[in-house]
Design a protein around this motif. Sequence first.
Motif, PDB file in Angstrom:
ATOM      1  N   GLY A  35       2.508  10.304  24.556  1.00  0.00           N
ATOM      2  CA  GLY A  35       1.669  10.560  25.712  1.00  0.00           C
ATOM      3  C   GLY A  35       1.436   9.326  26.552  1.00  0.00           C
ATOM      4  N   PRO A  36       0.801   9.511  27.698  1.00  0.00           N
ATOM      5  CA  PRO A  36       0.582   8.405  28.629  1.00  0.00           C
ATOM      6  C   PRO A  36      -0.576   7.521  28.208  1.00  0.00           C
ATOM      7  CG  PRO A  36      -0.478  10.382  29.466  1.00  0.00           C
ATOM      8  CD  PRO A  36       0.240  10.784  28.197  1.00  0.00           C
ATOM      9  N   VAL A  82      -8.637   8.960  37.600  1.00  0.00           N
ATOM     10  CA  VAL A  82      -7.832   8.585  36.434  1.00  0.00           C
ATOM     11  C   VAL A  82      -6.407   8.338  36.915  1.00  0.00           C
ATOM     12  CG1 VAL A  82      -6.970   9.280  34.163  1.00  0.00           C
ATOM     13  CG2 VAL A  82      -9.258  10.000  34.910  1.00  0.00           C
ATOM     14  N   GLY A  83      -5.824   7.253  36.458  1.00  0.00           N
ATOM     15  CA  GLY A  83      -4.426   6.963  36.707  1.00  0.00           C
ATOM     16  C   GLY A  83      -3.663   6.935  35.398  1.00  0.00           C
ATOM     17  N   LEU A  84      -2.392   7.317  35.438  1.00  0.00           N
ATOM     18  CA  LEU A  84      -1.572   7.413  34.245  1.00  0.00           C
ATOM     19  C   LEU A  84      -0.325   6.552  34.354  1.00  0.00           C
ATOM     20  CD1 LEU A  84      -1.558  11.311  33.816  1.00  0.00           C
ATOM     21  CD2 LEU A  84      -3.070   9.682  32.652  1.00  0.00           C
ATOM     22  N   ALA A  85       0.156   6.112  33.218  1.00  0.00           N
ATOM     23  CA  ALA A  85       1.514   5.574  33.091  1.00  0.00           C
ATOM     24  C   ALA A  85       2.147   6.294  31.917  1.00  0.00           C
ATOM     25  CB  ALA A  85       1.505   4.063  32.872  1.00  0.00           C
ATOM     26  N   SER A  86       3.342   6.784  32.111  1.00  0.00           N
ATOM     27  CA  SER A  86       3.994   7.649  31.132  1.00  0.00           C
ATOM     28  C   SER A  86       4.457   6.885  29.906  1.00  0.00           C
ATOM     29  CB  SER A  86       5.201   8.330  31.781  1.00  0.00           C
ATOM     30  OG  SER A  86       6.221   7.367  32.040  1.00  0.00           O
ATOM     31  N   ALA A  87       4.825   7.643  28.876  1.00  0.00           N
ATOM     32  CA  ALA A  87       5.391   7.034  27.675  1.00  0.00           C
ATOM     33  C   ALA A  87       6.642   6.241  28.009  1.00  0.00           C
ATOM     34  CB  ALA A  87       5.697   8.120  26.643  1.00  0.00           C
ATOM     35  N   LEU A  88       7.478   6.775  28.906  1.00  0.00           N
ATOM     36  CA  LEU A  88       8.686   6.051  29.306  1.00  0.00           C
ATOM     37  C   LEU A  88       8.329   4.743  29.999  1.00  0.00           C
ATOM     38  CD1 LEU A  88      11.733   5.872  29.660  1.00  0.00           C
ATOM     39  CD2 LEU A  88      11.508   7.247  31.747  1.00  0.00           C
ATOM     40  N   GLU A  89       7.289   4.751  30.821  1.00  0.00           N
ATOM     41  CA  GLU A  89       6.867   3.514  31.486  1.00  0.00           C
ATOM     42  C   GLU A  89       6.307   2.509  30.487  1.00  0.00           C
ATOM     43  OE1 GLU A  89       5.910   5.107  35.985  1.00  0.00           O
ATOM     44  OE2 GLU A  89       4.449   5.523  34.394  1.00  0.00           O
ATOM     45  N   VAL A  90       5.597   2.994  29.471  1.00  0.00           N
ATOM     46  CA  VAL A  90       5.134   2.086  28.420  1.00  0.00           C
ATOM     47  C   VAL A  90       6.332   1.448  27.719  1.00  0.00           C
ATOM     48  CG1 VAL A  90       3.889   1.919  26.227  1.00  0.00           C
ATOM     49  CG2 VAL A  90       2.957   3.320  28.076  1.00  0.00           C
ATOM     50  N   ASP A  91       7.335   2.261  27.391  1.00  0.00           N
ATOM     51  CA  ASP A  91       8.543   1.741  26.738  1.00  0.00           C
ATOM     52  C   ASP A  91       9.288   0.748  27.622  1.00  0.00           C
ATOM     53  OD1 ASP A  91       8.408   2.996  24.258  1.00  0.00           O
ATOM     54  OD2 ASP A  91       9.539   4.754  24.897  1.00  0.00           O
ATOM     55  N   THR A  92       9.382   1.066  28.908  1.00  0.00           N
ATOM     56  CA  THR A  92      10.203   0.272  29.824  1.00  0.00           C
ATOM     57  C   THR A  92       9.504  -1.014  30.257  1.00  0.00           C
ATOM     58  OG1 THR A  92      11.237   2.295  30.664  1.00  0.00           O
ATOM     59  CG2 THR A  92      11.463   0.315  32.016  1.00  0.00           C
ATOM     60  N   LEU A  93       8.218  -0.911  30.577  1.00  0.00           N
ATOM     61  CA  LEU A  93       7.482  -2.035  31.159  1.00  0.00           C
ATOM     62  C   LEU A  93       6.707  -2.851  30.133  1.00  0.00           C
ATOM     63  CD1 LEU A  93       5.979  -0.139  34.231  1.00  0.00           C
ATOM     64  CD2 LEU A  93       8.040  -1.560  34.196  1.00  0.00           C
ATOM     65  N   GLY A  94       6.386  -2.251  29.002  1.00  0.00           N
ATOM     66  CA  GLY A  94       5.454  -2.851  28.064  1.00  0.00           C
ATOM     67  C   GLY A  94       4.053  -2.340  28.336  1.00  0.00           C
ATOM     68  N   VAL A 160     -14.348  10.093  31.379  1.00  0.00           N
ATOM     69  CA  VAL A 160     -13.491  10.783  32.347  1.00  0.00           C
ATOM     70  C   VAL A 160     -12.020  10.641  31.955  1.00  0.00           C
ATOM     71  CG1 VAL A 160     -12.711  10.747  34.737  1.00  0.00           C
ATOM     72  CG2 VAL A 160     -15.147  10.599  34.234  1.00  0.00           C
ATOM     73  N   ALA A 161     -11.614   9.430  31.572  1.00  0.00           N
ATOM     74  CA  ALA A 161     -10.220   9.191  31.216  1.00  0.00           C
ATOM     75  C   ALA A 161      -9.840   9.900  29.914  1.00  0.00           C
ATOM     76  CB  ALA A 161      -9.966   7.694  31.092  1.00  0.00           C
ATOM     77  N   LYS A 162     -10.723   9.860  28.930  1.00  0.00           N
ATOM     78  CA  LYS A 162     -10.427  10.472  27.641  1.00  0.00           C
ATOM     79  C   LYS A 162     -10.249  11.977  27.769  1.00  0.00           C
ATOM     80  CE  LYS A 162     -10.264  10.818  23.069  1.00  0.00           C
ATOM     81  NZ  LYS A 162      -8.978  10.577  22.385  1.00  0.00           N
ATOM     82  N   VAL A 163     -11.142  12.643  28.487  1.00  0.00           N
ATOM     83  CA  VAL A 163     -11.038  14.092  28.651  1.00  0.00           C
ATOM     84  C   VAL A 163      -9.777  14.450  29.435  1.00  0.00           C
ATOM     85  CG1 VAL A 163     -12.119  16.101  29.729  1.00  0.00           C
ATOM     86  CG2 VAL A 163     -13.504  14.507  28.380  1.00  0.00           C
ATOM     87  N   PHE A 164      -9.481  13.685  30.473  1.00  0.00           N
ATOM     88  CA  PHE A 164      -8.286  13.933  31.280  1.00  0.00           C
ATOM     89  C   PHE A 164      -7.027  13.816  30.421  1.00  0.00           C
ATOM     90  CE2 PHE A 164      -4.940  12.976  34.295  1.00  0.00           C
ATOM     91  CZ  PHE A 164      -5.268  13.715  35.427  1.00  0.00           C
ATOM     92  N   ARG A 165      -6.935  12.726  29.646  1.00  0.00           N
ATOM     93  CA  ARG A 165      -5.744  12.525  28.815  1.00  0.00           C
ATOM     94  C   ARG A 165      -5.661  13.544  27.680  1.00  0.00           C
ATOM     95  NH1 ARG A 165      -3.859  10.324  24.251  1.00  0.00           N
ATOM     96  NH2 ARG A 165      -1.764   9.362  24.377  1.00  0.00           N
ATOM     97  N   GLY A 200      12.236  15.156  14.970  1.00  0.00           N
ATOM     98  CA  GLY A 200      12.750  14.169  15.909  1.00  0.00           C
ATOM     99  C   GLY A 200      11.711  13.818  16.961  1.00  0.00           C
ATOM    100  N   ALA A 201      11.980  12.763  17.691  1.00  0.00           N
ATOM    101  CA  ALA A 201      11.085  12.326  18.768  1.00  0.00           C
ATOM    102  C   ALA A 201      11.385  13.087  20.045  1.00  0.00           C
ATOM    103  CB  ALA A 201      11.232  10.830  18.987  1.00  0.00           C
ATOM    104  N   THR A 202      10.399  13.140  20.919  1.00  0.00           N
ATOM    105  CA  THR A 202      10.519  13.857  22.194  1.00  0.00           C
ATOM    106  C   THR A 202      10.381  12.874  23.348  1.00  0.00           C
ATOM    107  OG1 THR A 202       8.146  14.221  22.528  1.00  0.00           O
ATOM    108  CG2 THR A 202       9.298  15.763  21.064  1.00  0.00           C
ATOM    109  N   ALA A 203      10.511  13.409  24.554  1.00  0.00           N
ATOM    110  CA  ALA A 203      10.317  12.575  25.745  1.00  0.00           C
ATOM    111  C   ALA A 203       8.870  12.126  25.893  1.00  0.00           C
ATOM    112  CB  ALA A 203      10.750  13.349  26.994  1.00  0.00           C
ATOM    113  N   MET A 204       7.957  12.785  25.202  1.00  0.00           N
ATOM    114  CA  MET A 204       6.554  12.382  25.253  1.00  0.00           C
ATOM    115  C   MET A 204       6.268  11.187  24.348  1.00  0.00           C
ATOM    116  SD  MET A 204       4.435  14.191  27.232  1.00  0.00           S
ATOM    117  CE  MET A 204       2.824  14.214  26.431  1.00  0.00           C
ATOM    118  N   HIS A 205       7.187  10.858  23.464  1.00  0.00           N
ATOM    119  CA  HIS A 205       6.954   9.771  22.521  1.00  0.00           C
ATOM    120  C   HIS A 205       7.303   8.414  23.116  1.00  0.00           C
ATOM    121  CE1 HIS A 205       6.910  12.985  19.381  1.00  0.00           C
ATOM    122  NE2 HIS A 205       6.003  12.162  18.866  1.00  0.00           N
ATOM    123  N   ARG A 206       6.559   7.404  22.671  1.00  0.00           N
ATOM    124  CA  ARG A 206       6.872   6.018  23.004  1.00  0.00           C
ATOM    125  C   ARG A 206       7.851   5.527  21.941  1.00  0.00           C
ATOM    126  NH1 ARG A 206       0.585   4.037  23.935  1.00  0.00           N
ATOM    127  NH2 ARG A 206      -0.014   5.810  25.259  1.00  0.00           N
TER     128      ARG A 206
END
Length: 218
Positions: A35-36, A82-94, A160-165, A200-206
Amino acid sequence: MAVSDPTLEIEEGLHAKGHRYVIGCDEVGRGAIAGPVAVGLAVVDLACGPFPPGLRDSKLLSQKRREELAPLTAAWARHSSVGLASALEVDTLGLTAALGLAGKRALTRLHNGGAKIRESIILLDGAFDWLNPALSSRLPLRLQVKADRDCASVAAASVVAKVFRDRIMIDADATTPGYDWAGNKGYGSAGHFAAIAALGATAMHRHTWLKKSPEMDE
């Protein structure tokens, strides 16, 4: 040990120093493996009045209580987002850069909603400024350790952020079942790791985080 309620003492001190608005800022999902990451913001000023009874850092509240408080908190604050950064962005950017990106997106939503960002100071939970490096121009910012516990604006941002996520993870659990995201919200429980091993892992996984210990916390 008794849990102390947050106050507006630090926010009032910042108002007294000439800052018309204080933007409480907190992140959620830092330690998840799926997740993000989410950054919540809550804008307060002297006219906001008392915050909703029972407001605390989201980690100190049950899911039911967070759900009850989220709309009350959003109504109390001048603005929230609330702003988000995706799992892929966490993987790519740190993680640090992803938090900054999520914070930048949250600030953009505040601005688009009419918040006066340039008349504000950000009250950021923690001891490290991960937000300003992501911005094209720096904003006034106050770091405060345990601000999510002690400062009502930051506690509001955390709720606000916790409920949104959490809602994102609950919805994802319905479309990609088997990982118990509705229960673990993407954190590394033993059952979550077992599901990854089986399915297996999904696109939602970091994917860069999957070797981390199941004992990771929020």
